[in-house]
Scaffold this motif. Structure first.
Motif, PDB file in Angstrom:
ATOM      1  N   UNK A 131       0.825  -1.207   0.000  1.00 54.51           N
ATOM      2  CA  UNK A 131       0.000   0.000   0.000  1.00 54.51           C
ATOM      3  C   UNK A 131       0.860   1.258   0.000  1.00 54.51           C
ATOM      4  N   UNK A 132       2.198   1.088  -0.127  1.00 54.70           N
ATOM      5  CA  UNK A 132       3.080   2.241  -0.018  1.00 54.70           C
ATOM      6  C   UNK A 132       2.709   3.343  -1.011  1.00 54.70           C
ATOM      7  N   UNK A 133       2.472   2.962  -2.277  1.00 56.48           N
ATOM      8  CA  UNK A 133       2.199   3.968  -3.309  1.00 56.48           C
ATOM      9  C   UNK A 133       0.910   4.723  -3.007  1.00 56.48           C
ATOM     10  N   UNK A 134      -0.109   4.007  -2.550  1.00 62.97           N
ATOM     11  CA  UNK A 134      -1.386   4.643  -2.261  1.00 62.97           C
ATOM     12  C   UNK A 134      -1.250   5.604  -1.083  1.00 62.97           C
ATOM     13  N   UNK A 366      -1.399  -9.730  -5.298  1.00 66.04           N
ATOM     14  CA  UNK A 366      -0.044  -9.215  -5.270  1.00 66.04           C
ATOM     15  C   UNK A 366       0.526  -8.976  -6.647  1.00 66.04           C
ATOM     16  N   UNK A 367       0.226  -9.877  -7.597  1.00 69.36           N
ATOM     17  CA  UNK A 367       0.766  -9.743  -8.937  1.00 69.36           C
ATOM     18  C   UNK A 367       0.282  -8.471  -9.616  1.00 69.36           C
ATOM     19  N   UNK A 368      -0.950  -8.090  -9.343  1.00 67.44           N
ATOM     20  CA  UNK A 368      -1.516  -6.912 -10.001  1.00 67.44           C
ATOM     21  C   UNK A 368      -1.360  -5.638  -9.184  1.00 67.44           C
ATOM     22  N   UNK A 369      -0.821  -5.725  -7.959  1.00 63.36           N
ATOM     23  CA  UNK A 369      -0.941  -4.632  -6.996  1.00 63.36           C
ATOM     24  C   UNK A 369      -0.389  -3.307  -7.511  1.00 63.36           C
ATOM     25  N   UNK A 370       0.876  -3.297  -7.962  1.00 66.36           N
ATOM     26  CA  UNK A 370       1.484  -2.014  -8.321  1.00 66.36           C
ATOM     27  C   UNK A 370       0.771  -1.363  -9.504  1.00 66.36           C
ATOM     28  N   UNK A 371       0.491  -2.160 -10.542  1.00 67.36           N
ATOM     29  CA  UNK A 371      -0.181  -1.587 -11.712  1.00 67.36           C
ATOM     30  C   UNK A 371      -1.636  -1.236 -11.403  1.00 67.36           C
ATOM     31  N   UNK A 372      -2.287  -2.052 -10.595  1.00 68.78           N
ATOM     32  CA  UNK A 372      -3.671  -1.758 -10.205  1.00 68.78           C
ATOM     33  C   UNK A 372      -3.724  -0.473  -9.379  1.00 68.78           C
TER      34      UNK A 372
END
Length: 440
Positions: A131-134, A366-372
């Protein structure tokens, strides 16, 4: 509200929220504990915070505050209920003008009683990737437990209306902590189901929320078939019990004696008593399918309709939708994603599907987390919806819309030279993808 400091660590907690095949019992997690529910509830509108308790969170490069929440919501019949959850606010990051955006995270199946509530150990935000980016964007992340997990009553598992309202009221509750900006909703498995229903409930139930997008991951449907398919599909037997327990909890207006044997009625009442008296018990089902269920619920019109009503894809979602799924998912197979996609396409939903070739059910969050998260943050920033992002992880197939396969056309005036007994060539399969209805 009162804020009492406790010390716990969010990072490293066991991963709750995976939609795994339910076992008969799971150990409850130690952590901040559940907030007591006052009776009667204090007055207030849906989303009003009844109580909160701060707890410590480590592992972020900036200061954050975490709170367990107890807030007001509304069940499917319009009655006021209390719902629990957790919230994380990045106090070390300046709030954007207009208030912090809010991202609601919805957990997957973790059980059906109070001891299964993810917020018990502060773990309601796990199993979603980073959740760092959010949080670094200044947004608040809030995670509901859903009704009946952490609060009185048996959790109405997969009751879309009560789930969706609990999600929307968690967003409203975030307003008490500075979350007054636009909002988005995302969630995994059961949480993907809740995400779609939050989008469907939003316009009528919570139009005061500036909802920008929803992003369900591995959202299930066709759950009404679980009892009938329990001997044919590996996971159906495990889920049939919790699905039927959830529908009995959600629909006290229906005649449960049609569905349950006397032993089934006794088992449900026993589960309700455990839920009320022992918040540390975590159960996945009330029923022994061989002795407690009278018949396939699809043979009972009222129960069939109640179950089918909870299958997403038949109600419009009037905000951009990003669906995430994996081809190797055996718990929520791709045909379920395609079925929802077909329904939403027919309702002119602004839709895109990211279908990953590798990984199964548990890997998709997890696989989609950063792009999602990038896609969600772009929506919160007011950017128009896109089908792709500047990929940082594996690149999925992007499906723009889905249409059902058309039946073969029967020639009303057959060729007299063709023997009707000759084999008919198979009709070529139609692809589910059509042209996109959006740009970007």
């Amino acid at each position: 509200m009162r804020a009492r400091r406790r010390s716990t660590v969010l990072a490293g907690l066991a991963l709750l929220g995976a939609l795994a095949v339910p076992g008969p019992r799971a150990e409850a997690q130690l952590g901040p504990g559940l907030l007591p529910v006052p009776s009667p509830l204090p007055p207030g509108a849906p989303g009003t915070v009844i109580d909160s308790e701060a707890f410590a969170v480590d592992g972020y490069p900036f200061a954050v505050e975490a709170h367990q929440l107890l807030y007001r919501s509304t069940d499917r019949f319009g009655a006021t209920i209390a719902v629990s959850g957790i919230l994380v606010a990045p106090t070390g990051v300046p709030a954007p003008p207009g208030g912090r955006p809010v991202v609601a995270w919805n957990h997957g199946t973790s059980g059906i009683t109070d001891g299964c509530a993810p917020s018990l150990g502060g773990a309601g935000l796990t199993y979603a990737g980073s959740w760092d980016e959010v949080l670094a964007s200044g947004a608040i992340v809030v995670a509901t437990d859903y009704p009946g997990m952490g609060t009185p009553g048996v959790h109405p598992y997969l009751d879309g209306i009560s789930e969706g309202r609990a999600v929307l009221d968690a967003i409203r509750a975030a307003g008490a902590f500075g979350g007054t900006g636009p909002a988005a909703v995302t969630g995994f498995s059961q949480g993907g189901h809740a995400t779609l229903f939050a989008g469907a409930e939003w316009a009528d139930y919570a139009p005061d929320i500036d909802l920008r997008a929803v992003a369900p991951i591995a959202a299930p449907t066709h759950t009404s078939l679980a009892y009938n398919a329990r001997d044919a599909l590996p996971n159906a037997s495990g889920y049939a019990g919790i699905i039927l327990t959830g529908i009995v909890a959600a629909r006290p207006d229906l005649d449960r004696t049609e569905l349950l044997t006397p032993s089934g009625e006794a088992a449900f009442d026993q589960l309700a008593a455990i839920d009320a008296s022992d918040p540390m018990a975590c159960e996945f089902s009330a029923f022994d399918l061989d002795t407690d269920i009278r018949t396939d619920p699809l043979e009972l019109p009222a129960w069939r309709d109640a179950l089918v009503e909870n299958e997403p894809g038949s109600r419009p979602v009037p905000v951009p939708v990003l669906m995430v799924a994996a081809r190797d998912d055996t718990t929520v197979p791709p045909f379920m994603t395609e079925s929802i996609c077909i329904g939403l396409t027919a309702l002119d939903t602004d839709l895109r599907v990211w279908m990953y070739d590798s990984g199964g059910h548990s890997s998709s969050p997890g696989e989609s987390a950063d792009d999602r998260n990038t896609w969600i943050l772009d929506r919160l920033a007011g950017e128009p919806p896109t089908r792709e992002v500047a990929w940082t992880g594996d690149v999925p197939e992007v499906i723009d819309a889905c249409t059902p396969t058309e039946p073969p056309v029967v020639d009303p005036d057959p060729d007299p030279d063709v023997d009707p007994d000759d084999p008919v060539p198979a009709t070529p399969a139609r692809p589910i993808r059509t042209t996109a209805r959006f740009t970007g």
